[in-house]
Design an enzyme around this catalytic site. Structure first.
Site, short mmCIF file in Angstrom:
data_model
loop_
_atom_site.label_atom_id
_atom_site.label_comp_id
_atom_site.label_asym_id
_atom_site.label_seq_id
_atom_site.Cartn_x
_atom_site.Cartn_y
_atom_site.Cartn_z
N ASP A 136 15.87 69.73 41.10
CA ASP A 136 17.14 69.69 40.41
C ASP A 136 18.36 69.69 41.36
O ASP A 136 19.24 68.83 41.27
CB ASP A 136 17.17 70.91 39.45
CG ASP A 136 18.51 71.11 38.82
OD1 ASP A 136 19.19 70.10 38.57
OD2 ASP A 136 18.89 72.27 38.58
N ASP A 182 7.65 73.80 39.80
CA ASP A 182 8.04 74.39 38.51
C ASP A 182 7.89 73.42 37.34
O ASP A 182 7.89 73.86 36.18
CB ASP A 182 9.51 74.86 38.57
CG ASP A 182 9.76 75.82 39.70
OD1 ASP A 182 8.82 76.51 40.11
OD2 ASP A 182 10.91 75.89 40.18
N ASP A 185 10.07 71.56 36.09
CA ASP A 185 11.20 71.78 35.17
C ASP A 185 12.29 70.71 35.30
O ASP A 185 13.43 70.93 34.88
CB ASP A 185 11.82 73.18 35.43
CG ASP A 185 12.38 73.32 36.84
OD1 ASP A 185 12.16 72.42 37.68
OD2 ASP A 185 13.05 74.33 37.10
#
Ligand code: F6P
Length: 372
Positions: A127, A151, A153
């Site tokens: 990210d 992760d 994510d």
């Protein structure tokens, strides 16, 4: 592939590549998958050292075929990485006073890019990395992103490379904890990583047959957790395995923060919820409980075959995007196929486990307690 690239490659002479954020199994596999075909068609590849730091401070090396030979199976990154550097807000420590001031060094990044006459830059990271990449696109850099994180994510891709390797390590840990749990009739708590998403805990918990799985997306009630432990005991199953994500929190309670890394773009380091849960279970049930915090072991070592293949596919897809002149995008996996997403749509968000996730339904159906 090489032929497909050759036709379009004429304008691309030199590209850069960097790995940023936390290290993760499969980074080297991506680097290899970019460098090998690039060299085949006469494209030079500049590897920046230690993530964006290499671009800010002009630290790099030309990658040749020897550099990428034998690295497919190696964890970590041959380029080095950093999860503290942010060209738009770079912490600079005064050597005399120790005081940290933040400076915008994105201009230096652009200078390095231009000085090296790069035609494109491939940024491999999660990210934070893709957020910076997206901002650098606005400064005129030709960037393609590759999604990395244990992760899982990251928004825009069904899966990131590194995740499968982390799940495999965490699952082995669950398997191994079963031995002591069963022999000593204990409750064994395993805390795994994942930041604010429960993908690793849910997957490893399901794969390892955890009795209780606690994830950030479902705040837990400790009484429900203890009731499950006691019920198992009543039924003659005198042990329980609890798999808890580092970002899990009790209903109405807070995250447990292990450390605040001041200079980091994402300063909170989670960790320690496992100890709290272990203490609570022992106190409320009277059963002997032990806690294992798996930590960075999940990020280390060789990538699984799945991650080696995914990372290789991502690397090739990223190079192809460069060849097509399609910049400002991140490669991604959707429904099993390579795809792309605008970088501007990726950063600053977290892909958490949705409430209708089939793994959650499956866990409930087999009687796993999710703490709610
Ligand atoms: O994002 C990957 C990750 O391993 C998270 O799961 C974890 O919370 C964090 O990085 C740990 O960061 P550090 O390596 O800085 O301790």
């Amino acid at each position: 592939m090489a032929k497909r690239i050759t036709k379009r490659a004429r304008k691309i002479k030199r590209i850069g590549i960097l790995t940023a954020g936390g290290d993760c199994p499969g980074l080297n596999a991506v680097i290899r998958a970019v460098v090998k075909p690039a060299l085949e068609v006469g494209i030079e590849v500049i590897g920046f050292k230690d993530g964006y730091s290499g671009l800010m401070y002009n630290k790099w090396k030309r990658l040749d075929s020897h550099d990428v030979s034998g690295i497919l199976v190696e964890g970590g990154t041959i380029l080095g990485t950093s999860n503290k550097d942010n060209p738009f807000r770079q912490p600079i420590r005064d050597p005399k006073t120790g005081e940290v001031k933040y400076k915008d060094l994105s201009g230096d990044v652009v200078k390095t890019y231009k000085r090296l006459k790069l035609d494109a830059l491939i940024c491999i990271g999660g990210d934070g990395t893709q957020t910076v990449a997206s901002k650098l696109v606005k400064k005129g850099l030709n960037i393609v992103g590759v999604p990395k994180t244990i992760d899982n994510d990251l928004v825009g891709t069904d899966v990131t490379f590194g995740f499968d390797s982390a799940v495999s390590v965490a699952t082995e840990a669950v398997d191994r904890l079963h031995t002591t749990a069963q022999s000593h009739h204990r409750v064994m708590v395993l805390e795994v990583m994942g930041r604010y998403a429960g993908w690793i805990a849910l997957s490893a918990g399901l794969a390892g047959g955890g009795d209780i799985i606690l994830i950030p997306e479902i705040p837990y009630d400790i009484n429900v957790v203890c009731a499950k432990v006691k019920e198992r005991n009543r039924k003659g199953k005198r042990f329980s395995i609890v798999v808890v994500a580092e970002g899990a929190k009790p209903k109405g309670g807070d995250l447990v923060v292990r450390e605040v890394v001041k200079d980091s773009p994402d300063p909170l380091r989670l960790g320690g919820i496992g100890n709290k849960i272990g203490r609570d279970i022992e106190e409320k049930t009277g059963l002997e409980t032990r806690v294992t915090i798996l930590g960075h072991i999940q990020r280390g070592g060789t990538p699984t075959p799945f991650d080696r293949i995914l990372a290789t596919r991502f690397g090739i897809a990223a190079l192809e995007l460069v060849m097509k002149g399609q910049f400002g995008k991140m490669v991604c996996l959707r429904s099993g196929h390579m795809n792309t997403i605008e970088l501007s749509k990726v950063g600053g968000k977290v892909r958490t486990v949705p409430s209708d996730c089939e793994m959650i339904t499956a866990a409930r159906m087999i009687g796993t307690c999710l703490g709610d």
